[in-house]
Design a protein around this motif. Structure first.
Motif, PDB file in Angstrom:
ATOM      1  N   SER A 198       0.831  -1.198   0.000  1.00 17.37           N
ATOM      2  CA  SER A 198       0.000   0.000   0.000  1.00 17.37           C
ATOM      3  C   SER A 198       0.867   1.249   0.000  1.00 17.37           C
ATOM      4  O   SER A 198       0.591   2.190   0.715  1.00 17.37           O
ATOM      5  N   GLU A 199       1.963   1.225  -0.762  1.00 14.44           N
ATOM      6  CA  GLU A 199       2.815   2.391  -0.847  1.00 14.44           C
ATOM      7  C   GLU A 199       2.035   3.556  -1.423  1.00 14.44           C
ATOM      8  O   GLU A 199       1.016   3.361  -2.077  1.00 14.44           O
ATOM      9  N   ASN A 200       2.485   4.771  -1.204  1.00 21.13           N
ATOM     10  CA  ASN A 200       1.675   5.915  -1.565  1.00 21.13           C
ATOM     11  C   ASN A 200       2.258   6.658  -2.750  1.00 21.13           C
ATOM     12  O   ASN A 200       3.335   7.234  -2.657  1.00 21.13           O
ATOM     13  N   ASN A 201       1.530   6.645  -3.862  1.00 20.95           N
ATOM     14  CA  ASN A 201       1.963   7.324  -5.075  1.00 20.95           C
ATOM     15  C   ASN A 201       1.584   8.799  -5.086  1.00 20.95           C
ATOM     16  O   ASN A 201       1.819   9.483  -6.081  1.00 20.95           O
ATOM     17  N   LEU A 202       1.004   9.289  -4.003  1.00 21.01           N
ATOM     18  CA  LEU A 202       0.710  10.715  -3.911  1.00 21.01           C
ATOM     19  C   LEU A 202       1.960  11.548  -3.720  1.00 21.01           C
ATOM     20  O   LEU A 202       1.964  12.751  -3.991  1.00 21.01           O
ATOM     21  N   TYR A 203       3.040  10.921  -3.241  1.00 19.33           N
ATOM     22  CA  TYR A 203       4.209  11.682  -2.808  1.00 19.33           C
ATOM     23  C   TYR A 203       5.451  11.420  -3.651  1.00 19.33           C
ATOM     24  O   TYR A 203       6.557  11.653  -3.191  1.00 19.33           O
ATOM     25  N   THR A 204       5.296  10.918  -4.875  1.00 21.46           N
ATOM     26  CA  THR A 204       6.463  10.696  -5.716  1.00 21.46           C
ATOM     27  C   THR A 204       6.815  11.971  -6.492  1.00 21.46           C
ATOM     28  O   THR A 204       6.012  12.908  -6.587  1.00 21.46           O
ATOM     29  N   VAL A 205       8.016  12.007  -7.047  1.00 24.98           N
ATOM     30  CA  VAL A 205       8.460  13.167  -7.821  1.00 24.98           C
ATOM     31  C   VAL A 205       7.539  13.379  -9.022  1.00 24.98           C
ATOM     32  O   VAL A 205       7.160  14.520  -9.344  1.00 24.98           O
ATOM     33  N   GLU A 206       7.161  12.273  -9.691  1.00 23.47           N
ATOM     34  CA  GLU A 206       6.265  12.399 -10.838  1.00 23.47           C
ATOM     35  C   GLU A 206       4.915  12.985 -10.421  1.00 23.47           C
ATOM     36  O   GLU A 206       4.315  13.766 -11.173  1.00 23.47           O
ATOM     37  N   ALA A 207       4.436  12.618  -9.220  1.00 17.64           N
ATOM     38  CA  ALA A 207       3.175  13.184  -8.728  1.00 17.64           C
ATOM     39  C   ALA A 207       3.307  14.690  -8.522  1.00 17.64           C
ATOM     40  O   ALA A 207       2.413  15.464  -8.898  1.00 17.64           O
ATOM     41  N   PHE A 208       4.427  15.118  -7.945  1.00 13.35           N
ATOM     42  CA  PHE A 208       4.639  16.550  -7.723  1.00 13.35           C
ATOM     43  C   PHE A 208       4.687  17.298  -9.051  1.00 13.35           C
ATOM     44  O   PHE A 208       4.177  18.426  -9.167  1.00 13.35           O
ATOM     45  N   ILE A 244      12.156  19.880  -4.481  1.00 15.31           N
ATOM     46  CA  ILE A 244      13.398  20.305  -5.140  1.00 15.31           C
ATOM     47  C   ILE A 244      13.588  19.548  -6.451  1.00 15.31           C
ATOM     48  O   ILE A 244      13.878  20.146  -7.503  1.00 15.31           O
ATOM     49  N   GLU A 245      13.421  18.229  -6.407  1.00 16.09           N
ATOM     50  CA  GLU A 245      13.635  17.415  -7.603  1.00 16.09           C
ATOM     51  C   GLU A 245      12.594  17.737  -8.680  1.00 16.09           C
ATOM     52  O   GLU A 245      12.931  17.825  -9.872  1.00 16.09           O
ATOM     53  N   ALA A 246      11.332  17.920  -8.281  1.00 19.03           N
ATOM     54  CA  ALA A 246      10.284  18.241  -9.252  1.00 19.03           C
ATOM     55  C   ALA A 246      10.539  19.607  -9.890  1.00 19.03           C
ATOM     56  O   ALA A 246      10.370  19.779 -11.112  1.00 19.03           O
ATOM     57  N   LEU A 247      10.956  20.589  -9.087  1.00 16.81           N
ATOM     58  CA  LEU A 247      11.259  21.914  -9.631  1.00 16.81           C
ATOM     59  C   LEU A 247      12.464  21.873 -10.560  1.00 16.81           C
ATOM     60  O   LEU A 247      12.504  22.577 -11.577  1.00 16.81           O
ATOM     61  N   HIS A 248      13.458  21.043 -10.212  1.00 15.27           N
ATOM     62  CA  HIS A 248      14.590  20.867 -11.117  1.00 15.27           C
ATOM     63  C   HIS A 248      14.113  20.364 -12.473  1.00 15.27           C
ATOM     64  O   HIS A 248      14.565  20.844 -13.527  1.00 15.27           O
ATOM     65  N   ARG A 249      13.208  19.389 -12.466  1.00 16.15           N
ATOM     66  CA  ARG A 249      12.699  18.832 -13.720  1.00 16.15           C
ATOM     67  C   ARG A 249      11.912  19.863 -14.524  1.00 16.15           C
ATOM     68  O   ARG A 249      11.845  19.771 -15.751  1.00 16.15           O
ATOM     69  N   LEU A 250      11.316  20.816 -13.821  1.00 17.14           N
ATOM     70  CA  LEU A 250      10.539  21.850 -14.505  1.00 17.14           C
ATOM     71  C   LEU A 250      11.385  23.035 -14.931  1.00 17.14           C
ATOM     72  O   LEU A 250      10.859  24.019 -15.453  1.00 17.14           O
TER      73      LEU A 250
END
Length: 824
Positions: free
Chosen positions: A410-420, A454-460
């Protein structure tokens, strides 16, 4: 010998019904363990089931001569009848035995009782199936297919059964089907009547229990739940919901653990004096009594999540996991005219907030400015065509995912980098994400939220995002933890916004500023230990602008997590787990995380010991005492084939379940759909194996095809799932079938073909092959999670492919169709 053909339609139906009952019991127990014990023990149900099945195979091998005095039909009738009664007894043990968080000897003893008791019904199933398969190897393909098809039907049944009749009654329904199977096995009319009468008795019990609740939760998490303050209870496939009354306040309690307050406040009057809530502490109640009354606005706006309403009082909100409506109330009362609430649990959204407690909550979820949707938050945001000022998540899955993320599929995909990234894509240019986590003296979850940002903003395209963050807590952090709100803005925070926040914090001394733009200059080169202020940890992480580097020198794992490794809540570094447990750290709420990590490794060790004690050692000792039994066998090397395909199957299955959680939107759907498809098409593959593989030596062909298919899936699945996750749910179900069916069909061939090869060699260790296959599944189910947590789902899939490649080397190679009758 059988008294009637085992391949008859009635016998195949009996096999399917036994399999249906057993898998229904296994799936039901995962849900029951989540409530009665803790989320991380839900995963134990799978291991226990596999252990019981394997132990039954061992017993049938060791006691073969004794069992041969009865026909298969007689054994089937008796074993299924006993199994039905055993299911009821096991249910009573699980519901009534209090097990707390403490790792004491007494608690361990009670856990052992639950572990062994739960294995008993699966022992009966394993005993029956191993006897049937050993005596009728000629028809093993059809029987194994019936076994898998019956299990696949249980996957279809578990969700509606949990929704319609609840957890305990779903377990009782497994007893109904097992009793019906006893009737199908029975040879005499009298025995058949007895079986059907037993099934009817369980049906009556389910009907009575539905209204009178004769059999229900007594102890959960070590506490009695049959208390007068419990006003309402209802089950569904996602959770067990109850509403507890504390004074005049009411709380939605999820799986007897996580809770959310139901707001008993009129948004139009929230700033007017009112009676203080019954659960307010005595000091604050006294202050309210001596003043102008209790002020809901002051209370709710003095919490860390309220910083989102301070920055965007009239903004357009998307709130994921609104629960009892705290964030919704704040948004509406602060002036927002457009609030989208996405609640995954229909009981909370419909039965509680828009049903029984609609008046109590002042019809908060039925207001014109509130748009309530039932579904997965990430999927909804991804499919939405709207642009929001704020996407907010407050303590979503706080304890559920803390434990279940690693141990209950039941890991949570709400909090992954791709989700952000997806959240940022659905924000207005000056919008922000506001996420609140429960945090401790040494922060980890809120820090990981920052790492994700930080990682999501880097990707953007944002190279230095230190001016995009704001972190506020409900006071200084301590061992028991406090809410910490992390604001991550799509663009840099401007001076006006920073000034507004400072002014608001100065007027609310209960709030504590942890980070604001400009503080990153305070960071040092490394983290200097537990004595370092909390602000330093956040400043270091944001200032260094490299989450992986910062994590190397920090006590917890705060590196970003992705869809391929979505274990957001696994923040302990494995090397430090045992030291922290032995040191007795986190005896407050933090202890739950320590316990969860410990349980994962405890289950691995317990599973290994149980496999040795109940499967391997009995077989070894018995074989040594019966040398004639193995004189035609070339040692034990060929049995490694069954060990390898058992590991391969469970590795691939668990990795696919994890992958499809994101695609289908919830772990329950992923579990049922993937297991259903795997079992159904494996059953079809098993039925086709004898016709397609006329010579068992050709088993290398499907094995190599499986290796190739899994290897392709390692690279293909992430791309396909990521691009198609926004489709309609029905379309996603159809696509799931198209993706899983070919692999499942091939994976159904190696096991029955290997058993047929043993029979052609005159090797009578078919029960042993069954036991080793189950042993591999027991160990593999836990090992797959360990691998997934540390190395990701792609590596787990690759390990499955490697196991099947090893099976090619150890495949059984019959010299010809020679049947040897060896003395027992």
């Amino acid at each position: 010998m059988l008294s009637s053909p085992t391949g008859s339609s009635r016998t195949l139906a009996a096999i399917a019904l036994v399999s249906f009952s057993s898998l229904l019991l296994e799936l039901g127990m995962t849900r029951l363990f989540s409530v009665v014990l803790f989320y991380h023990f839900a995963f134990l149900a799978i291991s226990v089931a596999l252990l019981g099945l394997g132990a039954g195979g061992v017993f049938s091998y060791v006691r073969r001569a004794w069992l041969e005095q009865w026909s298969v039909r007689t054994l089937g009738a008796w074993l299924c009848g006993l199994n039905a009664v055993a299911i009821l007894l096991v249910l009573e043990v699980v519901l009534r035995l209090p097990i707390s968080l403490e790792l004491s000897r007494w608690n361990f003893a009670k856990l052992t009782v639950v572990y062994l008791a739960t294995a008993v019904p699966f022992f009966f199933t394993g005993l029956l199936f191993s006897v049937v398969f050993a005596r009728e190897t000629v028809r093993i393909g059809r029987m194994y297919a019936s076994d898998l098809v019956g299990g696949s039907l249980a996957c279809l049944a578990i969700v509606p059964l949990l929704d319609w009749i609840g957890g305990p009654n779903a377990i009782l329904f497994a007893a109904v089907s097992m009793a019906a199977a006893a009737a199908l096995w029975a040879e005499s009319r009298r025995a058949r009547r007895a079986g059907f009468a037993l099934a009817a008795g369980f049906v009556v019990l389910i009907g009575a229990n539905h209204s009178g609740r004769w059999i229900d939760i007594v102890y959960a998490k070590g506490q009695r739940r049959d208390q007068p303050w419990v006003e309402y209870t209802k089950w569904n496939a996602i959770s067990r919901i109850e509403v507890d009354k504390v004074g005049e306040a009411k709380y939605v309690v999820i799986d007897a653990d996580a809770s959310t307050a139901i707001m008993n406040v009129d948004p139009a009057k929230w700033d007017q004096p009112a009676d203080p809530p019954a659960n307010l502490n005595l000091v604050d109640r006294d202050k309210a009594a001596r003043g102008q009354g209790y002020n809901w606005k002051k209370d709710l706006m003095s919490a860390a999540p309220a910083i989102a309403n301070v920055l965007r009082p009239q903004g357009k909100f998307a709130i994921i996991g609104p629960g009892g409506g705290v964030d919704v109330l704040r948004a509406v009362a602060s002036g927002s005219k457009d609030v989208t609430a996405i609640e995954i649990n229909d009981i909370i959204a419909t039965d509680v907030m828009r049903g029984k407690y609609a008046d109590y909550s002042y019809h908060l979820y039925e207001r014109p400015e509130v748009h309530l949707h039932v579904g997965d938050g990430r999927s909804f945001i991804r499919n939405s065509k709207e642009q929001y000022d704020v996407i907010q998540m407050t303590l979503v899955d706080t304890w559920a995912s803390t434990a279940a993320g690693a141990f209950a599929l039941s890991e949570n995909n709400l909090y992954t980098v791709e989700a952000f990234e997806e959240y940022f894509q659905h924000l207005k240019p000056d919008g922000f994400i506001a996420i609140t986590r429960w945090e401790f003296k040494e922060p980890r979850e809120a820090l990981r939220v920052v790492s994700q940002g930080i990682e999501a903003l880097h990707r953007l395209g944002t190279k230095d995002p230190q001016n995009h963050f704001l972190v506020v807590s409900d006071g200084p952090l301590d061992a028991d933890g406090r809410p910490v709100a992390v604001v991550i803005k799509k663009s840099a925070l401007d001076e006006t916004e920073i000034r507004e926040v400072r002014q608001y914090l100065s007027a609310n001394d209960s709030l504590h500023l942890i980070y604001q733009p400009g503080m990153a200059s305070l960071f040092g080169e490394t983290y200097e230990g537990s004595g370092t202020p909390t602000e330093f940890a956040f400043c270091t992480l944001i200032g260094q602008n490299s989450p992986r580097w910062t994590s190397l020198h920090y006590p917890y794992n705060i590196t970003p997590v992705y869809d391929s490794n979505p274990f957001f809540f696994f923040t302990f570094k494995t090397s430090d787990v045992i030291d922290r447990i032995l040191a007795g750290t986190g005896r407050g709420m933090d202890w739950r995380i320590n316990l969860g990590v410990t349980v994962l490794f405890m289950v691995l060790v317990i599973s290994f010991v149980a496999v040795l004690a109940f499967l391997i050692l009995p077989l070894l000792l018995f074989s040594r005492s019966r040398k004639l039994e193995t004189r035609n066998a070339s040692g034990f090397s060929r049995l490694f084939y069954f060990l390898a395909i058992g590991l391969g199957f469970i590795f691939v299955e668990i990795a696919l379940i994890q992958r499809f959680v994101l695609f289908l939107g919830h772990p329950v759907y992923a579990l049922t759909v993937v297991v259903f498809l795997m079992l159904l098409f494996s059953g079809l593959g098993s039925a086709a194996a004898r016709r397609w593989l006329t010579h068992s030596a050709r088993v290398w062909m499907p094995l190599l095809a499986i290796v190739a298919g899994v290897s392709i899936y390692v690279w293909l699945l992430p791309v396909v799932i990521s691009r198609l996750v926004g489709l309609d749910f029905v379309l996603k179900l159809l696509l799931s079938g198209l993706m899983i069916a070919p692999l499942g069909f091939l994976m159904g061939m190696p096991f029955p073909t290997g058993l047929r090869a043993l029979d052609e060699l005159g090797d009578r260790r078919i029960e042993w092959a069954w036991a080793l296959n189950a042993a591999a599944s027991v160990l593999g189910s836990v090992s797959a999670m360990v691998i997934a947590i540390h190395f990701g789902l792609n590596v787990t899939l690759a390990c499955g492919a490697a196991a099947y490649a090893i099976a090619v080397l150890f495949r059984v190679k019959p010299a010809g169709k020679v049947r040897s009758e060896v003395a027992g």
